[in-house]
Design an enzyme around this catalytic site. Structure first.
Site, mmCIF file in Angstrom:
data_model
loop_
_atom_site.group_PDB
_atom_site.id
_atom_site.type_symbol
_atom_site.label_atom_id
_atom_site.label_comp_id
_atom_site.label_asym_id
_atom_site.label_seq_id
_atom_site.Cartn_x
_atom_site.Cartn_y
_atom_site.Cartn_z
ATOM 1 N N ASP A 50 37.422 50.497 38.788
ATOM 2 C CA ASP A 50 37.510 49.928 40.133
ATOM 3 C C ASP A 50 37.550 51.011 41.207
ATOM 4 O O ASP A 50 38.457 51.081 42.029
ATOM 5 C CB ASP A 50 38.717 48.996 40.229
ATOM 6 N N HIS A 52 35.524 51.328 43.807
ATOM 7 C CA HIS A 52 35.383 50.654 45.101
ATOM 8 C C HIS A 52 35.138 51.618 46.256
ATOM 9 O O HIS A 52 35.788 51.555 47.304
ATOM 10 C CB HIS A 52 36.596 49.776 45.381
ATOM 11 N N ASP A 93 32.946 48.357 38.756
ATOM 12 C CA ASP A 93 33.194 48.134 40.184
ATOM 13 C C ASP A 93 33.188 49.456 40.943
ATOM 14 O O ASP A 93 34.183 49.880 41.539
ATOM 15 C CB ASP A 93 34.499 47.372 40.423
ATOM 16 N N ASN A 125 31.644 43.134 38.516
ATOM 17 C CA ASN A 125 31.112 42.033 39.327
ATOM 18 C C ASN A 125 30.654 42.513 40.704
ATOM 19 O O ASN A 125 29.699 41.975 41.275
ATOM 20 C CB ASN A 125 32.150 40.921 39.470
ATOM 21 N N HIS A 126 31.302 43.568 41.249
ATOM 22 C CA HIS A 126 30.908 44.053 42.569
ATOM 23 C C HIS A 126 29.629 44.877 42.536
ATOM 24 O O HIS A 126 29.118 45.250 43.601
ATOM 25 C CB HIS A 126 32.049 44.837 43.215
ATOM 26 N N ASP A 129 27.119 42.864 44.562
ATOM 27 C CA ASP A 129 27.321 42.567 45.981
ATOM 28 C C ASP A 129 26.070 42.861 46.802
ATOM 29 O O ASP A 129 25.978 42.450 47.966
ATOM 30 C CB ASP A 129 28.475 43.407 46.542
ATOM 31 N N HIS A 226 34.850 44.989 32.165
ATOM 32 C CA HIS A 226 35.292 44.620 33.513
ATOM 33 C C HIS A 226 35.622 43.133 33.463
ATOM 34 O O HIS A 226 34.889 42.281 33.962
ATOM 35 C CB HIS A 226 34.204 44.912 34.547
ATOM 36 N N HIS A 261 38.885 45.493 36.565
ATOM 37 C CA HIS A 261 38.763 44.202 37.252
ATOM 38 C C HIS A 261 40.072 43.676 37.821
ATOM 39 O O HIS A 261 40.121 43.303 38.997
ATOM 40 C CB HIS A 261 38.131 43.144 36.349
ATOM 41 N N GLN A 263 42.694 45.422 38.336
ATOM 42 C CA GLN A 263 43.188 46.502 39.189
ATOM 43 C C GLN A 263 44.703 46.668 39.093
ATOM 44 O O GLN A 263 45.403 46.763 40.097
ATOM 45 C CB GLN A 263 42.741 46.294 40.641
ATOM 46 N N ARG A 384 45.934 43.131 48.792
ATOM 47 C CA ARG A 384 45.447 42.222 47.743
ATOM 48 C C ARG A 384 46.565 41.384 47.128
ATOM 49 O O ARG A 384 46.429 40.170 46.952
ATOM 50 C CB ARG A 384 44.754 43.065 46.661
ATOM 51 N N ARG A 388 46.205 37.242 48.522
ATOM 52 C CA ARG A 388 45.709 36.306 47.507
ATOM 53 C C ARG A 388 46.790 35.328 47.029
ATOM 54 O O ARG A 388 46.550 34.565 46.100
ATOM 55 C CB ARG A 388 45.133 37.077 46.310
ATOM 56 N N ARG A 419 39.697 42.579 52.280
ATOM 57 C CA ARG A 419 39.770 43.693 51.342
ATOM 58 C C ARG A 419 40.807 44.763 51.672
ATOM 59 O O ARG A 419 40.983 45.706 50.906
ATOM 60 C CB ARG A 419 38.396 44.363 51.226
#
Length: 568
Positions: A50, A52, A93, A125-126, A129, A226, A261, A263, A384, A388, A419
């Site tokens: 991750d 990012h 990610d 998954n990112h 994007d 992930h 994923h 994190q 996060r 969430r 984010r």
């Protein structure tokens, strides 16, 4: 008695005698690497996940790829000097997180990974994007394989990525299987994944393991995934993760999972399925499920995971495991009350060559990002772990900005699209793009009151902790989490009517079915979310955080939390 029978009896007697001798030898079978000597192979798995977009250190000088490289080079040299070899894996990610990276399609991140010499990564998954052309370009840049056994072309027969790779690490053949969360089919931008099929990772990993075994191509089988780690397999509304996968396999079929994923630092209370109260610098015990070690190194390159393994007598032993902080800091206070910031562990001097290389991309990404567009009198909450799980001032502000832009009755904003937080003080364009990096369009939707009730019954009851959790403004209602129903009293200050007509905004990602939201026949307004937020901030100039604080408009019932739906 025949000669044949006599010979057979003699042979049996000799065999019994030999077996007796072997039983004495069995007691001498090595039980430690030291006893095994040259027959014991030692190797080290290094891992991150991750990323990012965090190719550069933060404003406090924490993490960053240059420091990561210096640490990994140091570990590699140590491992080599002790007669071992290492392999470096990523749990995926790489994309989406900070403007300097996002504006350059994560090119600096992949270049940094090349320089650090990653051996393989899971597809996150990112990675979806952006259009597939961007992903394909990233794959062409990478000097290492991007692995995903459960991602196929639309035909469902041809994989989009390599499913696994075999590595020889100090004489041990290690197969590394890549797996991606099935949630990608709802987390990925629907526009970009319409020609991609995501299959069940547990089904695919079993197929690939069977193939590797049939070919006798590996001594050990690992996975870089992930999929997320959820303690004791309690994944809520998320797709099943690493724990659940490990439990579906025959014990011993999969020796280790290097994940991402969710994190979180996967550090467990020994002998339990519960997370330890881990702090940077603490000891860390990875999870063990059904004979499978499961590891994850939090996020952003804050840590490098280091797993030192021993392999002898056909068995794998984890000799030691650490999550090593990468220039993370903490605040300490002396006897006189003076506070200072110090490194947790030893300071890592960033690799000079990589820092110079990446500085070009950092400078290139600056541009207009430093422009100050507004101020806020208090923190706007987008962390996060908080956004969430509850209505926050920033989640509601974003929803309100989108509602205001198109004069809608109410607004729905998925918390996974928030984010980061914004600290008290000046707000820059960089802050906007950090908070909203995805470039989603604001959509306008019109439904009857009855249809709105049905829609909100779905989106307002997504479980806390997932990116689907909805930040909602302009609606007063009671949410029954157990029954998955809502009782609306007001919309936009007016009494709710089932036969009325209402307009609302929702990001294009969710309107297309992202995060499991109901699909909508939306009007594409043409407004990009970050630009809407930028304009809203600039027009207001001064943000009073309390104006956007939750005011009790949404009441959750029949849940173990008053903040949202979460049922045991």
């Amino acid at each position: 008695m025949s000669k044949v029978l006599i010979k057979g009896m003699l042979a049996s007697a000799v065999l019994v005698a030999l077996m007796g001798c072997n039983s004495d030898d069995d007691a001498k079978v090595p039980t430690t690497c030291a006893e095994a000597g040259a027959d014991c192979k030692i190797f080290t798995v290094l891992h991150t996940n991750d990323n990012h977009g965090r190719f550069w250190e933060n404003t406090s000088g924490e993490y960053g790829m240059a420091a990561r490289k210096a640490l990994i080079d140091q570990i590699r040299a140590e491992v080599s000097a002790n007669g071992g070899e290492s392999i470096l894996l990523s749990g995926g990610d790489i994309n989406t997180g900070v403007p300097e990276s996002d504006l350059q399609d994560a090119v600096p991140d992949f270049i940094g990974m090349n320089e650090i010499r990653y051996d393989a990564m899971a597809v996150g998954n990112h990675e979806f994007d952006n259009p597939l052309a961007v992903l394909d370009s990233q794959r062409s840049i990478a000097n290492f394989p991007m692995l995903a056994a459960n991602i196929y072309h639309a035909d469902g027969t041809t994989r989009y990525f390599e499913p696994y790779k075999i590595f020889d690490v100090n004489g041990v053949r290690i197969a590394v299987i890549g797996l991606t969360t099935k949630d990608t089919e709802k987390l990925g931008n629907p526009e970009y994944i319409q020609d991609i099929k995501f299959t069940d990772p547990t089904t695919e990993v079993a197929k690939v393991i069977a193939e590797i075994k049939a070919n006798d191509s590996a001594d050990l089988i690992f996975a870089t995934t992930h999929m997320g780690h959820y303690a004791d397999g309690k994944h809520g509304s998320n797709a099943p993760g690493d724990v659940e996968m490990a439990r579906t396999l025959a014990a011993g079929d999969l020796q280790a999972v290097i994940g991402g994923h969710s994190q979180n630092p996967v550090c467990m209370e020994p002998g339990t399925n519960e997370y330890a109260d881990f702090k940077p610098g603490d000891d860390c015990a990875p999870d063990m499920q059904n004979g499978t070690y499961i590891m994850q190194a939090h996020e952003w390159g804050k840590y490098v995971g280091r797993a030192d393994f021993e392999y002898f007598n056909g068995k794998l032993n984890l000799a030691s495991y650490k999550l090593i902080p990468v220039n993370l800091k903490k605040t300490v206070e002396d006897a006189e009350g003076k506070k200072t910031t110090v490194f947790i562990g030893e300071e890592i001097v960033p690799d000079a060559d990589l820092k110079q290389l990446l500085s070009y991309y950092q400078a290139k990404g600056q541009g207009q990002l430093g422009e100050v567009i507004a101020e806020t009198d208090a923190k706007l909450e987008g962390d996060r772990a908080i956004v969430r799980g509850e209505q926050t001032n920033l989640g509601r502000l974003i929803a309100e900005a989108q509602r205001t832009k198109v004069n809608a009755d109410f607004s729905v904003m998925n918390s996974g699209g928030v984010r980061a937080s914004i600290a008290a003080g000046e707000i820059s364009y960089r802050d906007v793009l950090t908070v909203q990096p995805f470039g989603n369009m604001v959509t306008l939707n019109t439904l009857t009151g009855a249809q709105v009730s049905e829609y909100l019954a779905t989106v307002a009851t997504f479980q806390r902790g997932s990116g689907a959790y909805a930040q909602i403004t302009g609606v007063k209602m009671t949410v029954d989490c157990a029954a998955s129903t809502v009782d609306i009293s007001e919309i936009n200050g007016e009494t709710y009517a089932a036969d009325g007509s209402y307009t609302f905004t929702v990001p294009s990602y969710n309107a297309a079915g992202g995060d499991g939201y109901p699909k909508l026949e939306s009007v594409q307004t043409g407004y990009v979310d970050a630009e809407v937020l930028y304009t809203y901030f600039k027009d207001k100039s001064m943000i009073v955080a309390a104006d956007f604080a939750p005011v009790g408009d949404i009441v959750y019932t029949n849940s173990n939390s008053v903040l949202g739906c979460q049922l045991n």
